[in-house]
Design a protein around this motif. Structure first.
Motif, PDB file in Angstrom:
ATOM      1  N   LEU A  58      -8.090   1.200 -10.705  1.00 30.96           N
ATOM      2  CA  LEU A  58      -6.785   1.616  -9.859  1.00 30.96           C
ATOM      3  C   LEU A  58      -5.966   1.907 -11.244  1.00 30.96           C
ATOM      4  O   LEU A  58      -5.552   1.189 -12.129  1.00 30.96           O
ATOM      5  N   CYS A  65      -5.805  10.602  10.749  1.00 35.80           N
ATOM      6  CA  CYS A  65      -4.854  10.553   9.697  1.00 35.80           C
ATOM      7  C   CYS A  65      -4.840  11.983   9.324  1.00 35.80           C
ATOM      8  O   CYS A  65      -3.795  12.517   8.572  1.00 35.80           O
ATOM      9  N   GLY A 118      -4.641   7.447   4.106  1.00 36.13           N
ATOM     10  CA  GLY A 118      -4.105   6.252   4.774  1.00 36.13           C
ATOM     11  C   GLY A 118      -2.938   5.725   4.176  1.00 36.13           C
ATOM     12  O   GLY A 118      -2.003   6.696   3.769  1.00 36.13           O
ATOM     13  N   GLU A 119      -2.744   4.540   4.072  1.00 38.42           N
ATOM     14  CA  GLU A 119      -1.108   4.054   3.667  1.00 38.42           C
ATOM     15  C   GLU A 119      -0.914   4.492   2.048  1.00 38.42           C
ATOM     16  O   GLU A 119       0.113   4.916   1.647  1.00 38.42           O
ATOM     17  N   VAL A 120      -1.964   4.330   1.426  1.00 34.33           N
ATOM     18  CA  VAL A 120      -1.967   4.455  -0.164  1.00 34.33           C
ATOM     19  C   VAL A 120      -1.781   6.083  -0.344  1.00 34.33           C
ATOM     20  O   VAL A 120      -1.085   6.728  -1.019  1.00 34.33           O
ATOM     21  N   ASN A 141      -2.327   2.447 -10.933  1.00 34.87           N
ATOM     22  CA  ASN A 141      -1.176   1.859 -11.042  1.00 34.87           C
ATOM     23  C   ASN A 141      -1.491   0.310 -11.641  1.00 34.87           C
ATOM     24  O   ASN A 141      -0.654  -0.082 -12.428  1.00 34.87           O
ATOM     25  N   ASN A 154       0.799  -1.249   0.152  1.00 29.64           N
ATOM     26  CA  ASN A 154       0.101   0.048   0.101  1.00 29.64           C
ATOM     27  C   ASN A 154       0.889   1.232   0.088  1.00 29.64           C
ATOM     28  O   ASN A 154       0.597   2.385  -0.794  1.00 29.64           O
ATOM     29  N   MET A 182      -6.585   5.456  -7.110  1.00 28.59           N
ATOM     30  CA  MET A 182      -5.641   4.449  -6.600  1.00 28.59           C
ATOM     31  C   MET A 182      -6.258   3.426  -5.465  1.00 28.59           C
ATOM     32  O   MET A 182      -5.591   2.636  -4.853  1.00 28.59           O
ATOM     33  N   GLY A 183      -7.711   3.697  -5.256  1.00 32.17           N
ATOM     34  CA  GLY A 183      -8.343   2.640  -4.358  1.00 32.17           C
ATOM     35  C   GLY A 183      -8.517   1.452  -4.940  1.00 32.17           C
ATOM     36  O   GLY A 183      -8.591   1.123  -5.962  1.00 32.17           O
ATOM     37  N   HIS A 184      -9.096   0.555  -3.944  1.00 34.68           N
ATOM     38  CA  HIS A 184      -9.514  -0.734  -4.510  1.00 34.68           C
ATOM     39  C   HIS A 184     -10.448  -0.802  -5.813  1.00 34.68           C
ATOM     40  O   HIS A 184     -10.426  -1.993  -6.316  1.00 34.68           O
ATOM     41  N   GLY A 204     -10.788   3.797  -0.724  1.00 32.22           N
ATOM     42  CA  GLY A 204     -11.690   2.614  -0.432  1.00 32.22           C
ATOM     43  C   GLY A 204     -13.044   2.741  -0.370  1.00 32.22           C
ATOM     44  O   GLY A 204     -13.860   1.867   0.000  1.00 32.22           O
ATOM     45  N   ASN A 205     -13.547   4.293  -0.300  1.00 35.48           N
ATOM     46  CA  ASN A 205     -14.726   4.367  -0.363  1.00 35.48           C
ATOM     47  C   ASN A 205     -15.666   4.755  -1.702  1.00 35.48           C
ATOM     48  O   ASN A 205     -15.054   4.442  -2.598  1.00 35.48           O
ATOM     49  N   ARG A 214      -6.475   1.352  12.275  1.00 36.69           N
ATOM     50  CA  ARG A 214      -6.753   1.813  10.786  1.00 36.69           C
ATOM     51  C   ARG A 214      -7.926   2.633  10.745  1.00 36.69           C
ATOM     52  O   ARG A 214      -7.961   3.715   9.984  1.00 36.69           O
ATOM     53  N   ARG A 215      -9.010   2.281  11.156  1.00 41.18           N
ATOM     54  CA  ARG A 215     -10.259   2.752  10.795  1.00 41.18           C
ATOM     55  C   ARG A 215     -11.122   3.339  12.016  1.00 41.18           C
ATOM     56  O   ARG A 215     -11.886   2.546  12.298  1.00 41.18           O
ATOM     57  N   GLU A 219      -9.272  14.237   4.281  1.00 39.84           N
ATOM     58  CA  GLU A 219      -9.619  13.132   5.191  1.00 39.84           C
ATOM     59  C   GLU A 219     -10.896  13.106   5.759  1.00 39.84           C
ATOM     60  O   GLU A 219     -11.414  14.196   6.468  1.00 39.84           O
TER      61      GLU A 219
END
Ligand SMILES: NC(=O)c1ccc[n+]([C@@H]2O[C@H](COP(=O)([O-])OP(=O)(O)OC[C@H]3O[C@@H](n4cnc5c(N)ncnc54)[C@H](O)[C@@H]3O)[C@@H](O)[C@H]2O)c1
Length: 311
Positions: free
Chosen positions: A195, A99, A73-75, A197, A42, A150-152, A128-129, A285-286, A94
């Motif tokens: 995504l 964060c 977050g990490e990403v 990348n 991530n 870049m999220g999932h 991721g939202n 994390r959340r 955010e």
């Protein structure tokens, strides 16, 4: 899935939902939250591949560009750091105050998307939202703004809302679309909101090796575990295995790890072979979400496994 003994699944949220509903029929390992996956896939991977993906698809010059990164977050941390290092002016959005504070302390301006949406050259989602970049924001972007995710999944940018008769889509090249408004304004949408990348750049094999090792060890652990160690629930990879994944990759760098002396191990209350950190050695994390990641410490399970509370 029900016929399998084990399940290793990167889309862990769904597993928790199944577990909560009592519909998970095998033990599962949440490898997504193992530290070696989080930090390397991530954070470090995205830190490199965000630039690669943008360059390959748009040839954009980063210096001086105004960028907003949604989610720290990490990403988001990886993307923000990479763009800042290239001379971009980076804003962050955010919802989580922790964060958000990290973003401030790292030197980023924390803003609401509507405060900067008219002026930015580049919008990157990493939450991721869903519907983070809604149609109202897409309408207000300036001409030439690049929009990517870049999220999932492709839920973060409301791409469906751009499929309306008044907007024209022009495919410029593979993974690059211009979406044109009636007044001639165009935005540059990358990978149709999937995504960036994974669609437009390559992922370093070193990072894949770390992630694959994590998954392989999780499978081995679940497969070899004596009957009853794991129930039909979601577990984290034991910390010691996380450390093992990292140690397997250290020789690549000719890195020399320091060993604790007996005296130091005793002083810190640690075994010389690890684990070197308690399970709670990491921020949640959340915060406020339905996932309590460091909830229920169960030393009975391999000595260092954290079970996940499913409430
Ligand atoms: N592109 C890749 O190669 C890659 C690699 C790993 C993970 N991912 C995906 O990227 C996403 C983020 O991963 P992560 O590890 O950074 O997760 P994370 O939970 O650490 O970070 C996401 C952040 O987004 C914030 N957020 C949520 N909704 C928001 C909103 N509406 N506006 C602003 N911020 C919001 C959350 O508070 C959180 O801090 C996930 O979907 C993950 O699956 C992508």
């Amino acid at each position: 899935m029900c016929s399998a003994k084990v399940a290793v699944f990167p889309f862990f949220r769904r597993l928790y939902q199944l577990s909560k509903a009592g519909r998970l029929c095998v033990p599962a390992m949440n490898v997504n939250d193992s530290i070696t996956k989080q930090k390397f896939d991530n954070l470090y991977c995205c830190r490199e591949s965000i630039l690669d993906g943008l360059k390959r698809s748009t040839d954009v010059m980063f210096g001086g560009k105004q960028v907003v990164v949604c989610g720290y977050g990490e990403v988001g941390k990886g993307c923000s750091a990479a763009l800042k290092a290239m001379g971009s002016v980076v804003y962050v959005t955010e919802v989580d105050p922790i964060c958000a504070l990290q973003a401030c302390m790292d030197g980023f301006r924390l803003v609401k998307l509507n405060e900067v949406i008219r002026q930015v050259d580049l919008v990157i989602t990493c939450t991721g939202n869903k519907n983070v970049v809604a149609r109202e924001y897409l309408d207000r972007m300036k001409n030439g703004c690049i929009v990517c995710n870049m999220g999932h999944s492709n839920t973060e940018i409301d791409v469906v809302s751009l499929r309306t008769p008044e907007l024209t889509w022009e495919k410029v090249r593979s993974q690059v679309d211009h979406v044109i408004w009636p007044d001639g304004k165009r935005i540059i949408l990358l990978a149709e909101g999937r995504l960036l990348n994974l669609s437009c750049s390559t992922v370093p094999t070193f990072v894949l090796s770390i992630t694959a090792t994590t998954q392989a060890l999780a499978l081995i652990e679940l497969y070899n575990a004596p009957e009853g160690r794991y129930k039909q629930d979601v577990y984290l990879l034991p910390k010691k295995m996380d450390e093992f994944v990292a140690s397997l990759h250290l020789p690549t760098f000719d890195a020399h790890l320091t060993e604790l002396t007996d005296e130091q191990g005793k002083y810190l209350g640690l075994s010389k072979t690890g684990p070197f950190k308690p399970n709670y050695y990491r921020r949640t994390r959340r915060p406020g979400s339905d996932l309590c990641l460091w909830g229920n410490y169960s030393p009975a399970l391999t000595g260092n496994t954290t079970t996940m509370m499913s409430d």
